[in-house]
Design an enzyme around this catalytic site. Structure first.
Site, PDB file in Angstrom:
ATOM      1  N   HIS A 160       0.804  -1.238   0.000  1.00  0.00           N
ATOM      2  CA  HIS A 160       0.000   0.000   0.000  1.00  0.00           C
ATOM      3  C   HIS A 160       0.828   1.274   0.000  1.00  0.00           C
ATOM      4  O   HIS A 160       0.278   2.371  -0.044  1.00  0.00           O
ATOM      5  CB  HIS A 160      -1.027  -0.006   1.149  1.00  0.00           C
ATOM      6  CG  HIS A 160      -0.481   0.226   2.518  1.00  0.00           C
ATOM      7  ND1 HIS A 160      -0.634   1.422   3.172  1.00  0.00           N
ATOM      8  CD2 HIS A 160       0.199  -0.575   3.349  1.00  0.00           C
ATOM      9  CE1 HIS A 160      -0.069   1.330   4.378  1.00  0.00           C
ATOM     10  NE2 HIS A 160       0.440   0.122   4.499  1.00  0.00           N
ATOM     11  N   CYS A 216       1.235   5.237  11.536  1.00  0.00           N
ATOM     12  CA  CYS A 216       0.914   4.052  12.339  1.00  0.00           C
ATOM     13  C   CYS A 216       0.949   4.366  13.822  1.00  0.00           C
ATOM     14  O   CYS A 216       0.286   3.723  14.612  1.00  0.00           O
ATOM     15  CB  CYS A 216       1.904   2.946  12.044  1.00  0.00           C
ATOM     16  SG  CYS A 216       2.420   2.924  10.339  1.00  0.00           S
TER      17      CYS A 216
HETATM   18  N1  PLP Z   1       7.955  -0.110   7.792  1.00  0.00           N
HETATM   19  C1  PLP Z   1       7.917   1.169   7.387  1.00  0.00           C
HETATM   20  C2  PLP Z   1       9.192   1.891   7.147  1.00  0.00           C
HETATM   21  C3  PLP Z   1       6.694   1.815   7.219  1.00  0.00           C
HETATM   22  O1  PLP Z   1       6.656   3.096   6.836  1.00  0.00           O
HETATM   23  C4  PLP Z   1       5.506   1.096   7.485  1.00  0.00           C
HETATM   24  C5  PLP Z   1       4.195   1.776   7.408  1.00  0.00           C
HETATM   25  O2  PLP Z   1       4.071   2.949   7.735  1.00  0.00           O
HETATM   26  C6  PLP Z   1       5.602  -0.250   7.864  1.00  0.00           C
HETATM   27  C7  PLP Z   1       6.846  -0.814   8.013  1.00  0.00           C
HETATM   28  C8  PLP Z   1       4.382  -1.081   8.128  1.00  0.00           C
HETATM   29  O3  PLP Z   1       3.778  -1.398   6.897  1.00  0.00           O
HETATM   30  P1  PLP Z   1       2.340  -2.104   6.872  1.00  0.00           P
HETATM   31  O4  PLP Z   1       1.350  -0.989   6.945  1.00  0.00           O
HETATM   32  O5  PLP Z   1       2.286  -2.809   5.528  1.00  0.00           O
HETATM   33  O6  PLP Z   1       2.278  -3.023   8.006  1.00  0.00           O
END
Ligand code: PLP
Length: 392
Positions: free
Chosen positions: A205, A330
């Site tokens: 995504h 997140c």
């Molecule tokens: N790693 C990084 C550097 C990210 O920016 C993100 C999402 O913001 C993730 C991992 C996590 O990705 P996912 O949303 O697919 O779990």
């Protein structure tokens, strides 16, 4: 009201080609890839095709690509899976990581620490680049795994992954090297041979594919054990019926990155981002660019505004139709200061006051002009409300 999306590091809209590629697998070709009949076989070949597309992009074998339900899961599988496999021969494995990892890595490392692993979080300089001398010094007899983010999600800083790989080589024993390349995939070379990594994580995504799909590259011969048990999908490493439309969408999105048009989009993105970096300090006093001016993703700008709370700024801009972020989407629902900005040495107030602007392939010059017009009065108003005094 005109809506302007400048939060592409949080997520991207789906590319029309990816959506078109996925649609049949949500409708008539809905089969379970484990079924023997024709419906199932169609689904299985679609997954195989997507796996080849991801492998082409990474420069690896299709059998080295494993699909997961997110990059978070892929990071967990990489770190926990390798440590689990190595635990039999190493009672107290040592893991090295940086202090500006995404939570999907840092929290996993902390979890492994609670389980008995030894951990070292290597610091970064004021631009957010990992200290290679500190990393070298951190390597011990029991170091088995190193995980360093390729490009940071908050400040866009790019880490010298290939150089780190060289440091880890020829130590008389194998130290496995993982990188979280989630934010890098759209913009940087992710050839795993050139990078010298054993494991690499990516997310659909963030690259104009659907949500809920990730992938993990695992170099052939890397010891790794599953975290999820069941029907033995993904060659036993990740059980659970495959998200066929999602995987097909990821395959299409990653192919699109190799389209020459992406290079043109990326040049435009960088020009627009450079305009922001140049103009914001001219238009607004007491503002600081966080991260490196050079070793930086072309779509990222991150500023701290003295006397302004990042969250207040995000809300005020949202009211004007502009979507930006304080940092990592997140974790930005928590009101904690950003661990990334604290690691750069910013004082707590400034680490609270940051704004991340992240551009993407649909960003236009008109949108950036509007953003540059709206931002200064919003910052001025918030400073007035907070009683901020220039020389206080
Ligand atoms: N790693 C990084 C550097 C990210 O920016 C993100 C999402 O913001 C993730 C991992 C996590 O990705 P996912 O949303 O697919 O779990």
């Amino acid at each position: 009201m005109l809506k302007i999306y400048l939060d592409y590091a949080a997520t991207t809209p789906i590319d029309p080609k990816a959506l078109k590629a996925m649609t049949p697998y949500l409708k008539k070709d809905f089969g379970n890839a484990s079924s023997i009949h024709n419906f199932g076989q169609k689904a299985l070949s679609a997954i195989d095709e997507a796996r080849v597309s991801v492998a082409d992009f990474l420069g690896c074998q299709p059998q080295e690509v494993y699909f997961t339900a997110s990059a978070t899961e892929a990071n967990n599988l990489a770190l926990q899976g390798v440590i689990k496999a190595l635990a039999k021969e190493n009672k107290r494995p040592h893991i090295i990581t940086s202090c500006i990892e995404h939570h999907a890595v840092s929290e996993t490392v902390k979890h492994l620490q609670k389980q008995g692993a030894e951990t070292t979080f290597v610091s970064v300089d004021k631009e957010g680049i990992i200290s290679l001398s500190e990393l070298k010094k951190a390597i011990k007899e029991n170091t088995v795994l190193v995980s360093v983010i390729y490009a940071n999600n908050e400040i866009g800083t790019i880490q010298p992954i290939a150089e780190i790989a060289k440091i880890l080589k020829n130590r008389g024993r194998k130290i496995y090297f993982h990188t979280d390349a989630v934010q890098a995939v759209n913009y940087l070379d992710c050839n795993v041979e050139k990078l010298g990594v054993d494991l690499l994580t990516l997310s659909s995504h963030k690259i104009y594919g659907p949500k809920g799909v990730g992938a993990l590259y695992v170099k052939k011969g890397t010891p790794i054990e599953p975290l999820i048990f069941g029907g033995g999908h993904e060659r036993g490493l990740r059980s659970g019926t495959e998200n066929v439309p999602g995987i097909v969408g990821l395959g299409s999105a990653i192919k699109e990155i190799q389209n020459p048009k992406t290079k043109i989009h990326n040049i435009k993105i960088k020009q627009l981002r450079n305009k922001i970096i140049k103009q914001v300090p001219k238009l607004i006093p007491r503002v600081k660019l966080n991260g490196s001016a050079v070793q930086r993703l072309p779509n990222n700008a991150n500023f701290s505004f003295e006397g302004v709370e990042g969250e207040a700024l995000v809300v005020a801009l949202d009211q004007k139709g502009i979507a930006v972020s304080t940092g990592s989407a997140c974790s930005s629902r928590t009101l904690e200061a950003s661990h990334v900005l604290l690691a750069l040495g910013l004082p707590e107030e400034e680490a609270h006051g940051s704004l991340r602007i992240s551009l993407g392939k649909y960003t236009t010059g008109k949108e950036i002009d509007k953003f540059l017009k709206v931002l200064p009065p919003v910052v001025a108003r918030l400073r007035e409300i907070s009683g901020y005094k220039k020389n206080a």
